[in-house]
Design an enzyme around this catalytic site. Structure first.
Site: not given
Length: 440
Positions: A21-22, A25
Protein backbone atom coordinates in the site's frame (compact mmCIF):
# COMPACT_ATOMS: atom_id res chain seq x y z
CA UNK A 1 1.69 -25.60 15.40
CA UNK A 2 -1.01 -25.42 12.72
CA UNK A 3 -2.77 -22.67 14.68
CA UNK A 4 0.46 -20.67 14.91
CA UNK A 5 1.17 -21.27 11.22
CA UNK A 6 -2.20 -19.82 10.22
CA UNK A 7 -1.65 -16.74 12.41
CA UNK A 8 1.85 -16.18 11.01
CA UNK A 9 0.72 -16.58 7.38
CA UNK A 10 -2.07 -14.03 7.78
CA UNK A 11 0.05 -11.52 9.70
CA UNK A 12 2.81 -11.77 7.09
CA UNK A 13 0.12 -11.22 4.46
CA UNK A 14 -1.20 -8.18 6.33
CA UNK A 15 2.30 -6.72 6.69
CA UNK A 16 2.96 -7.29 2.99
CA UNK A 17 -0.36 -5.64 2.09
CA UNK A 18 0.51 -2.58 4.21
CA UNK A 19 4.02 -2.41 2.72
CA UNK A 20 2.67 -2.60 -0.83
CA UNK A 21 0.00 0.00 0.00
CA UNK A 22 2.75 2.43 0.96
CA UNK A 23 4.73 1.48 -2.16
CA UNK A 24 1.65 2.60 -4.08
CA UNK A 25 2.20 6.08 -2.59
CA UNK A 26 6.01 6.09 -2.68
CA UNK A 27 6.62 5.13 -6.32
CA UNK A 28 4.45 7.84 -7.96
CA UNK A 29 5.65 10.44 -5.42
CA UNK A 30 9.26 9.74 -6.41
CA UNK A 31 8.37 9.69 -10.09
CA UNK A 32 6.89 13.18 -9.64
CA UNK A 33 10.08 14.27 -7.77
CA UNK A 34 8.45 14.85 -4.37
CA UNK A 35 11.10 14.48 -1.66
CA UNK A 36 10.13 11.50 0.51
CA UNK A 37 12.05 11.41 3.79
CA UNK A 38 10.56 8.24 5.29
CA UNK A 39 8.90 4.99 4.23
CA UNK A 40 7.68 3.13 7.31
CA UNK A 41 5.61 -0.01 7.88
CA UNK A 42 3.94 0.22 11.28
CA UNK A 43 3.72 2.91 13.95
CA UNK A 44 5.46 3.60 17.24
CA UNK A 45 9.13 2.90 18.07
CA UNK A 46 11.38 2.02 15.14
CA UNK A 47 12.59 -1.59 15.21
CA UNK A 48 14.83 -1.37 12.16
CA UNK A 49 15.66 1.20 9.51
CA UNK A 50 18.14 1.92 6.75
CA UNK A 51 18.73 4.92 4.53
CA UNK A 52 18.82 4.72 0.76
CA UNK A 53 19.46 8.07 -0.86
CA UNK A 54 17.19 10.70 0.66
CA UNK A 55 14.66 8.20 2.10
CA UNK A 56 14.75 6.23 5.35
CA UNK A 57 13.11 2.81 5.07
CA UNK A 58 12.07 0.98 8.23
CA UNK A 59 9.81 -1.20 10.35
CA UNK A 60 8.02 0.00 13.48
CA UNK A 61 6.69 -1.86 16.50
CA UNK A 62 2.92 -1.58 15.99
CA UNK A 63 1.89 -3.30 12.70
CA UNK A 64 -1.42 -1.46 12.30
CA UNK A 65 -0.56 0.67 9.30
CA UNK A 66 2.27 2.59 7.71
CA UNK A 67 3.14 5.88 6.09
CA UNK A 68 5.29 7.70 3.53
CA UNK A 69 6.53 11.07 4.75
CA UNK A 70 6.45 13.60 1.90
CA UNK A 71 7.60 17.16 2.44
CA UNK A 72 5.21 20.05 1.95
CA UNK A 73 1.94 18.21 2.59
CA UNK A 74 0.42 21.47 3.96
CA UNK A 75 0.67 24.71 1.96
CA UNK A 76 1.52 28.01 3.74
CA UNK A 77 -1.04 30.72 4.06
CA UNK A 78 -0.78 33.28 1.26
CA UNK A 79 1.77 35.89 2.37
CA UNK A 80 2.77 33.95 5.50
CA UNK A 81 6.34 33.00 6.41
CA UNK A 82 5.22 29.78 8.14
CA UNK A 83 5.58 31.03 11.72
CA UNK A 84 3.02 30.29 14.41
CA UNK A 85 0.87 33.31 15.15
CA UNK A 86 1.45 34.01 18.82
CA UNK A 87 -1.51 36.37 18.92
CA UNK A 88 -3.96 33.52 18.35
CA UNK A 89 -5.71 32.27 21.49
CA UNK A 90 -7.70 29.54 19.78
CA UNK A 91 -6.06 26.16 20.50
CA UNK A 92 -7.34 24.76 17.19
CA UNK A 93 -5.73 27.64 15.29
CA UNK A 94 -2.48 27.11 17.20
CA UNK A 95 -2.56 23.39 16.35
CA UNK A 96 -3.12 24.13 12.66
CA UNK A 97 -0.37 26.76 12.51
CA UNK A 98 2.05 24.48 14.38
CA UNK A 99 1.43 21.68 11.89
CA UNK A 100 1.90 24.15 9.04
CA UNK A 101 5.20 25.32 10.53
CA UNK A 102 6.44 21.76 11.09
CA UNK A 103 5.65 20.96 7.48
CA UNK A 104 7.51 24.04 6.20
CA UNK A 105 10.57 23.37 8.37
CA UNK A 106 11.20 20.17 6.36
CA UNK A 107 11.52 22.17 3.14
CA UNK A 108 15.14 22.99 2.28
CA UNK A 109 15.90 25.87 -0.08
CA UNK A 110 16.68 23.43 -2.89
CA UNK A 111 13.36 21.60 -2.34
CA UNK A 112 10.96 24.45 -3.04
CA UNK A 113 9.78 22.78 -6.26
CA UNK A 114 9.69 19.28 -4.73
CA UNK A 115 6.89 19.82 -2.22
CA UNK A 116 3.67 17.83 -2.40
CA UNK A 117 1.25 20.76 -2.44
CA UNK A 118 2.85 22.21 -5.61
CA UNK A 119 2.07 19.11 -7.67
CA UNK A 120 -0.69 19.46 -10.26
CA UNK A 121 -4.03 18.20 -9.01
CA UNK A 122 -3.97 15.02 -11.12
CA UNK A 123 -0.53 14.06 -9.81
CA UNK A 124 -1.66 14.49 -6.19
CA UNK A 125 -4.66 12.29 -6.91
CA UNK A 126 -2.37 9.64 -8.42
CA UNK A 127 -0.03 9.73 -5.41
CA UNK A 128 -2.76 9.50 -2.78
CA UNK A 129 -4.94 7.02 -4.69
CA UNK A 130 -1.92 4.81 -5.40
CA UNK A 131 -2.09 3.13 -1.98
CA UNK A 132 -5.74 2.06 -2.11
CA UNK A 133 -5.39 1.05 -5.77
CA UNK A 134 -2.48 -1.19 -4.79
CA UNK A 135 -4.77 -2.96 -2.30
CA UNK A 136 -7.41 -3.32 -5.02
CA UNK A 137 -4.78 -4.85 -7.32
CA UNK A 138 -3.67 -7.30 -4.61
CA UNK A 139 -7.27 -8.30 -3.95
CA UNK A 140 -7.94 -8.76 -7.68
CA UNK A 141 -4.84 -10.95 -8.10
CA UNK A 142 -5.79 -13.15 -5.14
CA UNK A 143 -9.39 -13.43 -6.36
CA UNK A 144 -8.08 -14.41 -9.80
CA UNK A 145 -6.02 -17.21 -8.26
CA UNK A 146 -9.02 -18.35 -6.21
CA UNK A 147 -11.42 -18.35 -9.13
CA UNK A 148 -9.18 -19.96 -11.73
CA UNK A 149 -7.27 -22.47 -9.57
CA UNK A 150 -9.70 -23.55 -6.84
CA UNK A 151 -12.99 -22.10 -8.01
CA UNK A 152 -16.01 -21.02 -5.96
CA UNK A 153 -17.87 -23.56 -3.86
CA UNK A 154 -21.05 -25.02 -5.29
CA UNK A 155 -23.43 -26.96 -3.05
CA UNK A 156 -24.73 -29.79 -5.22
CA UNK A 157 -27.85 -31.91 -4.47
CA UNK A 158 -25.67 -35.01 -4.16
CA UNK A 159 -25.97 -36.76 -0.80
CA UNK A 160 -22.62 -36.82 1.01
CA UNK A 161 -23.90 -38.08 4.40
CA UNK A 162 -27.14 -39.52 5.76
CA UNK A 163 -28.03 -38.77 9.37
CA UNK A 164 -28.83 -42.04 11.17
CA UNK A 165 -31.10 -40.45 13.78
CA UNK A 166 -33.92 -37.95 13.66
CA UNK A 167 -32.44 -35.67 16.33
CA UNK A 168 -29.02 -35.17 14.77
CA UNK A 169 -27.58 -34.20 11.42
CA UNK A 170 -24.84 -36.73 10.72
CA UNK A 171 -22.81 -37.78 13.74
CA UNK A 172 -24.39 -40.12 16.28
CA UNK A 173 -24.40 -43.72 15.01
CA UNK A 174 -26.25 -45.08 18.05
CA UNK A 175 -29.95 -44.36 17.57
CA UNK A 176 -31.13 -46.31 20.61
CA UNK A 177 -34.39 -44.83 21.77
CA UNK A 178 -34.59 -42.55 18.74
CA UNK A 179 -36.41 -42.60 15.45
CA UNK A 180 -34.27 -42.90 12.31
CA UNK A 181 -33.87 -39.73 10.32
CA UNK A 182 -36.36 -39.21 7.47
CA UNK A 183 -33.54 -39.70 4.94
CA UNK A 184 -32.41 -42.96 6.54
CA UNK A 185 -35.99 -44.26 6.82
CA UNK A 186 -36.71 -43.37 3.19
CA UNK A 187 -33.64 -45.26 1.96
CA UNK A 188 -31.34 -42.43 0.89
CA UNK A 189 -27.72 -43.47 0.26
CA UNK A 190 -24.47 -41.56 -0.03
CA UNK A 191 -23.98 -40.59 -3.68
CA UNK A 192 -27.67 -40.19 -4.50
CA UNK A 193 -28.33 -37.19 -6.74
CA UNK A 194 -31.65 -35.52 -5.95
CA UNK A 195 -33.38 -34.74 -9.25
CA UNK A 196 -36.75 -33.43 -8.06
CA UNK A 197 -38.84 -32.81 -4.92
CA UNK A 198 -42.60 -33.33 -5.15
CA UNK A 199 -42.34 -33.13 -8.93
CA UNK A 200 -40.35 -29.88 -8.95
CA UNK A 201 -36.92 -30.24 -10.61
CA UNK A 202 -33.95 -29.06 -8.53
CA UNK A 203 -30.58 -27.97 -9.88
CA UNK A 204 -28.70 -27.19 -6.66
CA UNK A 205 -29.02 -27.51 -2.91
CA UNK A 206 -30.71 -24.10 -2.59
CA UNK A 207 -33.59 -25.38 -4.74
CA UNK A 208 -33.69 -28.60 -2.71
CA UNK A 209 -33.72 -26.81 0.66
CA UNK A 210 -36.49 -24.45 -0.44
CA UNK A 211 -38.59 -27.36 -1.74
CA UNK A 212 -38.13 -29.38 1.48
CA UNK A 213 -38.95 -26.31 3.54
CA UNK A 214 -42.31 -25.95 1.78
CA UNK A 215 -43.14 -29.65 1.43
CA UNK A 216 -45.00 -30.02 4.72
CA UNK A 217 -44.85 -33.35 6.57
CA UNK A 218 -44.09 -35.60 3.60
CA UNK A 219 -42.09 -35.21 0.39
CA UNK A 220 -41.48 -37.44 -2.63
CA UNK A 221 -37.95 -37.38 -4.05
CA UNK A 222 -36.66 -38.63 -7.37
CA UNK A 223 -32.98 -39.56 -7.02
CA UNK A 224 -30.42 -40.84 -9.48
CA UNK A 225 -28.37 -43.81 -8.26
CA UNK A 226 -25.93 -45.86 -10.33
CA UNK A 227 -27.32 -44.39 -13.54
CA UNK A 228 -30.94 -45.23 -12.75
CA UNK A 229 -33.70 -43.11 -11.24
CA UNK A 230 -35.85 -44.17 -8.34
CA UNK A 231 -38.54 -42.59 -6.20
CA UNK A 232 -38.18 -42.21 -2.41
CA UNK A 233 -40.85 -40.93 -0.04
CA UNK A 234 -39.75 -39.31 3.23
CA UNK A 235 -41.89 -38.45 6.26
CA UNK A 236 -40.23 -35.19 7.25
CA UNK A 237 -39.62 -34.08 10.82
CA UNK A 238 -40.84 -30.52 11.42
CA UNK A 239 -38.39 -28.27 13.20
CA UNK A 240 -37.99 -24.61 14.04
CA UNK A 241 -35.24 -23.47 11.64
CA UNK A 242 -34.17 -20.32 9.75
CA UNK A 243 -36.25 -19.83 6.60
CA UNK A 244 -34.62 -19.54 3.18
CA UNK A 245 -35.96 -17.96 0.02
CA UNK A 246 -36.21 -19.39 -3.46
CA UNK A 247 -32.72 -17.99 -4.16
CA UNK A 248 -31.27 -20.02 -1.31
CA UNK A 249 -30.51 -16.94 0.81
CA UNK A 250 -31.78 -16.58 4.40
CA UNK A 251 -35.04 -14.70 4.89
CA UNK A 252 -34.31 -11.61 7.02
CA UNK A 253 -36.61 -9.30 8.95
CA UNK A 254 -36.45 -5.49 8.98
CA UNK A 255 -33.59 -5.60 11.50
CA UNK A 256 -31.58 -7.94 9.32
CA UNK A 257 -32.13 -10.94 11.62
CA UNK A 258 -33.00 -14.46 10.47
CA UNK A 259 -36.70 -15.30 10.26
CA UNK A 260 -37.53 -18.69 11.81
CA UNK A 261 -40.38 -21.02 10.98
CA UNK A 262 -41.43 -24.66 11.30
CA UNK A 263 -39.96 -26.44 8.29
CA UNK A 264 -39.26 -29.98 7.18
CA UNK A 265 -36.02 -31.74 8.17
CA UNK A 266 -34.67 -34.51 5.93
CA UNK A 267 -31.33 -35.48 7.48
CA UNK A 268 -29.20 -35.61 4.33
CA UNK A 269 -26.12 -33.45 3.73
CA UNK A 270 -25.19 -32.06 0.31
CA UNK A 271 -21.87 -32.30 -1.50
CA UNK A 272 -19.71 -29.18 -1.72
CA UNK A 273 -17.50 -28.99 -4.80
CA UNK A 274 -15.12 -26.34 -6.08
CA UNK A 275 -15.26 -25.67 -9.80
CA UNK A 276 -12.51 -23.50 -11.38
CA UNK A 277 -13.93 -20.68 -13.49
CA UNK A 278 -12.64 -18.91 -16.61
CA UNK A 279 -10.81 -15.65 -16.06
CA UNK A 280 -13.81 -13.81 -17.52
CA UNK A 281 -15.67 -14.59 -14.26
CA UNK A 282 -13.11 -12.64 -12.19
CA UNK A 283 -14.43 -9.07 -12.76
CA UNK A 284 -17.88 -10.07 -11.57
CA UNK A 285 -16.48 -11.61 -8.39
CA UNK A 286 -14.30 -8.53 -7.75
CA UNK A 287 -17.40 -6.37 -8.20
CA UNK A 288 -19.41 -8.50 -5.78
CA UNK A 289 -16.66 -8.32 -3.16
CA UNK A 290 -16.42 -4.54 -3.64
CA UNK A 291 -20.15 -3.94 -3.23
CA UNK A 292 -20.34 -6.27 -0.23
CA UNK A 293 -17.41 -4.51 1.45
CA UNK A 294 -18.82 -1.07 0.63
CA UNK A 295 -22.11 -2.12 2.20
CA UNK A 296 -20.29 -3.04 5.41
CA UNK A 297 -18.39 0.27 5.46
CA UNK A 298 -21.55 2.30 4.83
CA UNK A 299 -23.31 0.57 7.73
CA UNK A 300 -20.25 0.60 9.99
CA UNK A 301 -21.81 2.68 12.82
CA UNK A 302 -24.69 0.19 13.24
CA UNK A 303 -22.31 -2.75 12.94
CA UNK A 304 -20.12 -1.30 15.70
CA UNK A 305 -23.23 -1.01 17.88
CA UNK A 306 -23.88 -4.71 17.19
CA UNK A 307 -20.27 -5.52 18.10
CA UNK A 308 -20.67 -3.59 21.38
CA UNK A 309 -23.86 -5.46 22.23
CA UNK A 310 -22.09 -8.76 21.58
CA UNK A 311 -18.94 -7.79 23.49
CA UNK A 312 -20.77 -6.49 26.56
CA UNK A 313 -23.92 -8.61 26.32
CA UNK A 314 -25.02 -12.07 25.28
CA UNK A 315 -25.62 -11.70 21.54
CA UNK A 316 -23.55 -13.61 18.99
CA UNK A 317 -21.12 -11.83 16.67
CA UNK A 318 -22.12 -11.39 13.05
CA UNK A 319 -19.68 -13.56 11.03
CA UNK A 320 -19.88 -10.97 8.22
CA UNK A 321 -19.20 -8.05 10.56
CA UNK A 322 -15.97 -6.11 11.13
CA UNK A 323 -13.08 -7.53 13.13
CA UNK A 324 -9.62 -6.41 14.20
CA UNK A 325 -6.27 -7.92 13.26
CA UNK A 326 -6.61 -9.98 16.43
CA UNK A 327 -9.87 -11.44 15.13
CA UNK A 328 -8.38 -12.08 11.70
CA UNK A 329 -5.49 -13.88 13.37
CA UNK A 330 -7.81 -16.03 15.49
CA UNK A 331 -9.91 -17.00 12.47
CA UNK A 332 -6.77 -17.86 10.50
CA UNK A 333 -5.43 -19.98 13.35
CA UNK A 334 -8.73 -21.78 13.96
CA UNK A 335 -9.26 -22.53 10.28
CA UNK A 336 -5.69 -23.76 9.77
CA UNK A 337 -5.88 -26.02 12.81
CA UNK A 338 -9.48 -27.26 12.73
CA UNK A 339 -10.95 -26.32 9.34
CA UNK A 340 -14.72 -25.88 9.08
CA UNK A 341 -16.62 -29.15 9.23
CA UNK A 342 -18.35 -29.88 5.96
CA UNK A 343 -16.90 -26.85 4.21
CA UNK A 344 -13.16 -26.50 4.80
CA UNK A 345 -11.44 -29.75 5.67
CA UNK A 346 -8.46 -30.58 3.42
CA UNK A 347 -5.12 -28.75 3.61
CA UNK A 348 -5.79 -27.23 0.19
CA UNK A 349 -9.16 -25.87 1.25
CA UNK A 350 -7.61 -24.35 4.38
CA UNK A 351 -4.89 -22.68 2.30
CA UNK A 352 -7.39 -21.19 -0.12
CA UNK A 353 -9.54 -19.91 2.73
CA UNK A 354 -6.52 -17.99 4.05
CA UNK A 355 -6.04 -16.58 0.56
CA UNK A 356 -9.69 -15.46 0.52
CA UNK A 357 -9.21 -13.79 3.94
CA UNK A 358 -6.29 -11.77 2.56
CA UNK A 359 -8.28 -10.90 -0.57
CA UNK A 360 -11.16 -9.64 1.58
CA UNK A 361 -8.79 -7.71 3.83
CA UNK A 362 -7.20 -5.90 0.89
CA UNK A 363 -10.61 -5.06 -0.54
CA UNK A 364 -11.55 -3.63 2.88
CA UNK A 365 -8.36 -1.51 2.90
CA UNK A 366 -9.21 -0.25 -0.58
CA UNK A 367 -12.79 0.73 0.26
CA UNK A 368 -12.05 2.12 3.73
CA UNK A 369 -9.21 4.34 2.53
CA UNK A 370 -11.50 5.90 -0.07
CA UNK A 371 -13.60 7.55 2.67
CA UNK A 372 -13.18 11.29 1.93
CA UNK A 373 -11.96 12.26 5.39
CA UNK A 374 -8.46 13.07 6.61
CA UNK A 375 -6.19 11.39 7.63
CA UNK A 376 -7.40 8.70 5.20
CA UNK A 377 -6.15 8.75 1.62
CA UNK A 378 -9.63 9.62 0.41
CA UNK A 379 -9.45 12.88 2.39
CA UNK A 380 -6.33 13.96 0.49
CA UNK A 381 -7.91 12.92 -2.81
CA UNK A 382 -11.04 14.92 -1.97
CA UNK A 383 -8.92 17.97 -1.09
CA UNK A 384 -7.07 17.77 -4.40
CA UNK A 385 -10.30 17.35 -6.39
CA UNK A 386 -11.89 20.30 -4.56
CA UNK A 387 -8.85 22.43 -5.44
CA UNK A 388 -9.15 21.33 -9.07
CA UNK A 389 -12.84 22.26 -9.12
CA UNK A 390 -12.11 25.71 -7.65
CA UNK A 391 -9.33 26.39 -10.15
CA UNK A 392 -11.50 25.26 -13.05
CA UNK A 393 -14.31 27.54 -11.87
CA UNK A 394 -11.90 30.47 -11.59
CA UNK A 395 -10.47 29.79 -15.05
CA UNK A 396 -13.92 29.59 -16.66
CA UNK A 397 -15.01 32.89 -15.12
CA UNK A 398 -11.56 34.51 -15.54
CA UNK A 399 -11.00 35.02 -11.86
CA UNK A 400 -7.63 34.94 -10.03
CA UNK A 401 -6.13 31.54 -9.24
CA UNK A 402 -7.47 30.62 -5.77
CA UNK A 403 -4.24 28.79 -4.94
CA UNK A 404 -3.92 25.47 -3.11
CA UNK A 405 -6.65 24.23 -0.78
CA UNK A 406 -5.66 24.72 2.85
CA UNK A 407 -5.73 21.07 3.93
CA UNK A 408 -4.14 22.01 7.27
CA UNK A 409 -7.45 23.65 8.21
CA UNK A 410 -9.02 20.18 8.24
CA UNK A 411 -6.59 18.88 10.89
CA UNK A 412 -9.14 19.08 13.75
CA UNK A 413 -11.39 16.76 11.72
CA UNK A 414 -8.39 14.52 11.01
CA UNK A 415 -7.59 14.23 14.71
CA UNK A 416 -11.24 13.51 15.52
CA UNK A 417 -11.31 10.79 12.86
CA UNK A 418 -8.05 9.35 14.18
CA UNK A 419 -9.46 9.21 17.71
CA UNK A 420 -12.59 7.51 16.36
CA UNK A 421 -10.49 4.95 14.49
CA UNK A 422 -8.49 4.28 17.64
CA UNK A 423 -11.68 3.76 19.64
CA UNK A 424 -13.06 1.43 16.95
CA UNK A 425 -9.82 -0.56 16.99
CA UNK A 426 -9.89 -0.94 20.78
CA UNK A 427 -13.54 -2.05 20.69
CA UNK A 428 -12.93 -4.62 17.95
CA UNK A 429 -9.82 -6.02 19.66
CA UNK A 430 -11.75 -6.37 22.93
CA UNK A 431 -14.68 -8.04 21.18
CA UNK A 432 -12.34 -10.38 19.28
CA UNK A 433 -10.85 -11.48 22.62
CA UNK A 434 -13.96 -11.89 24.76
CA UNK A 435 -16.47 -12.90 22.04
CA UNK A 436 -14.69 -13.85 18.82
CA UNK A 437 -16.44 -14.54 15.55
CA UNK A 438 -17.16 -18.25 15.06
CA UNK A 439 -17.10 -19.73 11.57
CA UNK A 440 -18.95 -22.91 10.66
Amino acid sequence: MLYLLGVVVVFVGIAASIALHEIGHLVPAKLFRVRCTQYMVGFGPTLWSTRRGETEYGLKAIPLGGYVRMIGMFPPRPGDDGRVRASSSNPLHLMIEQARQDSLEEVRPEDTDRVFYKLPVWKRVVVMAGGPLMNLAISAVLITLLMTMQGPAFVRPVVSEVAPCANTVVTDEDCTGQEPSPAAAAGFEVGDTIVSVDGTPVDDWADTTYAIQNAGEQATFVVERDGARRELTADLVLRERPLVGADGLPVLDEQGENVYGEVGFLGASPTIVHEPQPITAVPGMVGEMFTGTARIVLTLPQRLVDVSQAAFGTEERDPNGPMSVVGVGRVAGDVTQNGIEGFVESAGERFWLLVSVLASLNMALFVFNLIPLLPLDGGHVAGALWEGAKKTWARIFRRPDPGPVDTAAALPIAYAVAIGLLGMTVLLIYADIVRPIQLG
